[in-house]
Each structure stands twice: as C-alpha cells, then as structure tokens.
Design an enzyme around this catalytic site. Structure first.
Site, PDB file in Angstrom:
ATOM      1  N   TRP A 105      83.882  51.301  33.880  1.00 38.77           N
ATOM      2  CA  TRP A 105      85.426  51.810  33.843  1.00 38.77           C
ATOM      3  C   TRP A 105      86.303  52.511  33.831  1.00 38.77           C
ATOM      4  O   TRP A 105      87.142  52.834  34.372  1.00 38.77           O
ATOM      5  CB  TRP A 105      85.744  50.067  33.885  1.00 38.77           C
ATOM      6  CG  TRP A 105      85.250  49.159  34.645  1.00 38.77           C
ATOM      7  CD1 TRP A 105      84.515  47.632  34.098  1.00 38.77           C
ATOM      8  CD2 TRP A 105      85.418  48.487  36.202  1.00 38.77           C
ATOM      9  NE1 TRP A 105      83.798  47.000  35.319  1.00 38.77           N
ATOM     10  CE2 TRP A 105      84.566  48.130  36.557  1.00 38.77           C
ATOM     11  CE3 TRP A 105      85.939  49.852  36.985  1.00 38.77           C
ATOM     12  CZ2 TRP A 105      84.809  47.154  38.223  1.00 38.77           C
ATOM     13  CZ3 TRP A 105      85.994  49.028  38.280  1.00 38.77           C
ATOM     14  CH2 TRP A 105      85.075  47.704  38.703  1.00 38.77           C
ATOM     15  N   ASP A 176      93.082  48.930  29.300  1.00 38.22           N
ATOM     16  CA  ASP A 176      91.747  48.516  30.526  1.00 38.22           C
ATOM     17  C   ASP A 176      91.389  47.163  29.673  1.00 38.22           C
ATOM     18  O   ASP A 176      90.199  46.786  28.984  1.00 38.22           O
ATOM     19  CB  ASP A 176      91.271  49.084  31.445  1.00 38.22           C
ATOM     20  CG  ASP A 176      90.590  48.213  32.543  1.00 38.22           C
ATOM     21  OD1 ASP A 176      91.130  47.511  32.975  1.00 38.22           O
ATOM     22  OD2 ASP A 176      90.374  48.432  33.079  1.00 38.22           O
ATOM     23  N   LYS A 200      88.577  38.002  35.875  1.00 41.15           N
ATOM     24  CA  LYS A 200      87.395  38.214  35.380  1.00 41.15           C
ATOM     25  C   LYS A 200      88.152  36.860  34.196  1.00 41.15           C
ATOM     26  O   LYS A 200      87.638  35.697  34.382  1.00 41.15           O
ATOM     27  CB  LYS A 200      87.748  38.929  34.213  1.00 41.15           C
ATOM     28  CG  LYS A 200      87.528  40.238  35.381  1.00 41.15           C
ATOM     29  CD  LYS A 200      86.365  40.497  35.255  1.00 41.15           C
ATOM     30  CE  LYS A 200      86.125  42.003  36.928  1.00 41.15           C
ATOM     31  NZ  LYS A 200      86.360  42.884  37.068  1.00 41.15           N
TER      32      LYS A 200
HETATM   33  C1  PLP Z   1      87.076  45.078  37.445  1.00 36.99           C
HETATM   34  C2  PLP Z   1      87.380  45.205  36.563  1.00 36.99           C
HETATM   35  C3  PLP Z   1      88.112  46.459  37.311  1.00 36.99           C
HETATM   36  C4  PLP Z   1      88.897  46.619  38.471  1.00 36.99           C
HETATM   37  O1  PLP Z   1      89.020  45.266  39.236  1.00 36.99           O
HETATM   38  P1  PLP Z   1      89.700  45.429  40.589  1.00 36.99           P
HETATM   39  O2  PLP Z   1      90.057  44.036  40.420  1.00 36.99           O
HETATM   40  O3  PLP Z   1      88.198  45.187  41.457  1.00 36.99           O
HETATM   41  O4  PLP Z   1      90.401  46.912  41.246  1.00 36.99           O
HETATM   42  C5  PLP Z   1      89.044  47.685  36.337  1.00 36.99           C
HETATM   43  N1  PLP Z   1      88.395  47.187  35.173  1.00 36.99           N
HETATM   44  C6  PLP Z   1      87.829  46.494  34.268  1.00 36.99           C
HETATM   45  C7  PLP Z   1      87.126  46.404  32.577  1.00 36.99           C
HETATM   46  C8  PLP Z   1      87.058  45.280  35.169  1.00 36.99           C
HETATM   47  O5  PLP Z   1      86.374  44.497  35.396  1.00 36.99           O
END
Ligand code: PLP
Length: 362
Positions: A105, A176, A200
């Site tokens: 990511w 993030d 998530k």
């Molecule tokens: C799932 C995830 C993303 C991507 O998210 P989207 O909503 O599919 O754009 C980005 N960063 C992390 C750490 C993730 O687990």
C-alpha cells in the site's frame, strides 16, 4: 445459515448487532417512514445521523478540536492523489514528499505521488521482502518535505508500526490507517493527517475517512478538484457534494457499538489477545510460517504460509467446510491471510486456531 467466521481483508466482517440494527431500521428509520438510503443528505434526519457519527468518532479517537473530520469518497487509493494535491502546495518551489516503503500500500502511494511532486523514499524494507518496518535511525528524511507519508498497517504484508515516527521540524506526518484505525489507541496530535477507507475496520466500502489538522487545509494545488479539496469539503461539513449517506449511517452504528463495548482501549486489549492466540499457534512449529519480524506483526492482518504449499487447496476447502471463510492470501503474496478486525469475535479466532491445530495433526 449456520455460524460462519469471515476473515476477509476487506470489505470485511461487521458486528452482527450492527447488521441486525440496520436490518430492523431498513424500511423505516426511527419512525420517519423512510429508509436512510432515501433521505436527503440535507434533511434533519440525516443531519442528526451525520452529527452523531462525527461526534462519536471524535470521542473514540479523542480527536483534538483543531482537527477536521471529513467523510469523503474515492477510497484509500483516491487519497493517494488527493493528499499530494492538497499538501504539495505547502512547498510551492519543487515540493518533495518523503515516504517510507513498507509494503504494497505504501508502494501504491509512492507511485501515485510521482505525478504531483518529487518523491524521496526515505527508507524501504523491499530488500527484506516487506517483513519489517525499517528502524527510524535508518530513515533519510528530507530537510524540507511537504509531508512524510507512511502506511501504519500494511494490509497485504501484515506489517504494523509499533511506534510513531519523529518528523523533521514542522513536517506533517500523513498516515494511511485504512486497515487498523480504531483497533488501537492513537495520539492523533502526532499526525498532520490520517486517512482510512471504511471497508476494513469501520463499515461499508464507499466511505473514506479523513482527519486533518486545520492549518493544513489551505495548501491545495490549483488542479485539485473541488470535491476533493479538503478545505472545500471541510467548509461544507462533508456536504459539498452528496456524501455516501448509507455508509456514514452504518459507520455511525459501528462507532456506537465501539462505545458500548468500552471504546478503542478495550478493543486494543481484545486485539492483543486475539492476535497473540493466532500467532502463538502459527509459531508452534514450522508447519505454518509467518515471516514478519515479531515486533512488527500486524494485529489485524495475519498472512501465513503452509510449509507444504501443495496442501493449500485442501486447507482452504477444510476451512470453508467449517465456516471459516475468505482465508486465501492476496494474489501478490500467495499463501493464507486471516484478517481479524475489531468485529471478529475471539470465538472466530479460537475456531481458526482449533482448525489450524487439527489440520497440522496436532
Ligand atoms: C484497502 C487499503 C487501501 C485501498 O483502499 P481502496 O478503498 O480500495 O482505495 C489503501 N490502503 C490500505 C492500507 C488498505 O488496506
């Protein structure tokens, strides 16, 4: 349908109570005669849902008063573009963004940022196949970065930060937290900006949470679309355009559920317990392997391999027969992955542990 436990990395398991409440309110929310999906986002009913969700999240994460909470769209990957468009303007003359590359990511964030600014990868664990967070002493931070971007929980690689990095001067720290927000206590004041896709650990896909310090709101590049301009979104209390109303409503139910269950600190204790139980079982011998350095192992996403990979299909079929779902690892990594977010009860982890032992013939 009999009891199942869903180990998906995302979209992922939600608390059963939340789904039951949403079901009971689906056709008629609180006597309004409307489903939440049918309400105007500017009407008093939805405004009350939105205000409560925001207040509960602020309380759960103890978000300081000088931070805005934005309910946006575009997902985590959308923010990979939205963040540089909003922050690269802090350093108008050839802005540099610092990154730490710890997995898939953060890698995607780096790739996207190249379009908007110079990128400095201050540290990387690529040579270690993303099995650790490089120690901060080894980071080569820029003197004058527009911001420093990290991914505090790498969902695919199963690597989680156990420290908050120090920054140079007034460089804002951007994180993030998509896959572990609300799973552990966080000192929001150490960050300039935090973002998380909801699917998530918060609620349905379609909602992206942004927590941003107010002094970072006015630096967007002129190419930044209005709907993604944090300042514009903040000035309109996330209603510059129609927000993902139903996803906000479900997220609000999750926040209320978290509060009823002791808040983030209590969740963290449960997550420590759940992850310890699972890693202990994987570590018994080398029938299963988790390759992440012990101090960086994620409490949320637990990737593992069978020593004998020819047994993968048999393992997954046996798991499914026991109601243990979505354990197949990410296609880029292979093997297995168990995501054990807040909404995964300890009984689910125990059922997985029992199956792991049984399959290993213990
Ligand atoms: C799932 C995830 C993303 C991507 O998210 P989207 O909503 O599919 O754009 C980005 N960063 C992390 C750490 C993730 O687990």
């Amino acid at each position: 349908m009999s009891q199942v436990f869903n180990f998906s990395a995302g979209p992922a398991v939600l608390p059963k109570e939340v789904l039951q409440q949403a079901a009971s309110e689906m056709l008629d929310w609180h006597g309004s005669g409307m489903s939440v999906m049918e309400m105007s986002h500017r009407g008093p009913e939805f405004i009350s849902i939105y205000k409560q969700a925001e207040a509960d999240l602020r309380e759960l994460l103890q978000v300081p008063a000088n931070y805005k909470i934005l309910f946006m769209q575009g997902g985590g990957l959308g923010q990979n573009a939205i963040i540089p468009m909003n922050l690269a303007g802090r350093k108008p003359q050839s802005a540099t963004i610092d990154f730490v590359h710890t997995g898939t990511w953060s890698g995607k964030s780096i790739k996207e940022a190249h379009r908007y600014a110079n990128v400095n990868v201050a540290a990387s664990s690529e040579a270690q196949r993303f099995t650790m967070v490089p120690p901060q002493e080894s980071w080569k931070l820029s003197k004058d970065a527009a911001y420093l971007h990290i991914c505090t929980n790498e969902t695919i690689d199963g690597v989680e930060y156990n420290f908050v990095p120090e920054v140079q001067g007034d460089t804002p720290l951007v994180a993030d937290m998509s896959s572990h927000i609300l799973s552990r206590v966080v000192d929001v004041s150490r960050y300039g900006m935090i973002f998380a896709g909801a699917q998530k650990n918060i609620g349905p896909a379609g909602l992206t949470l942004v927590i941003v310090r107010e002094d970072l709101l006015g630096h967007a590049l002129s190419i930044c679309p209005s709907a993604f301009h944090w300042n514009t979104v903040a000035e309109h209390e996330s209603m510059f355009n129609t927000p993902p109303t139903y996803a906000i409503y479900i997220a609000g139910l999750v926040f209320a559920w978290l509060k009823r269950n002791g808040g983030v600190a209590a969740m963290e204790q449960r997550n420590i317990e759940k992850s310890r139980l699972l890693y202990q079982t994987l570590d018994i011998d080398d029938f299963y392997q988790n390759r992440v350095a012990k101090e960086c192992r994620s409490r949320m996403n637990v990737p593992f391999f069978l020593r004998d990979q020819t047994l993968n299909e048999k393992f997954l079929a046996g798991a499914k027969a026991r109601g243990l779902l979505q354990l197949k690892g990410h296609k880029s990594v292979g093997g297995m992955r168990a995501s054990i977010y807040n909404a995964m009860p300890i009984e689910g982890v125990q059922a997985l542990v029992d199956y792991l032992n049984e399959f290993a013939g213990r």
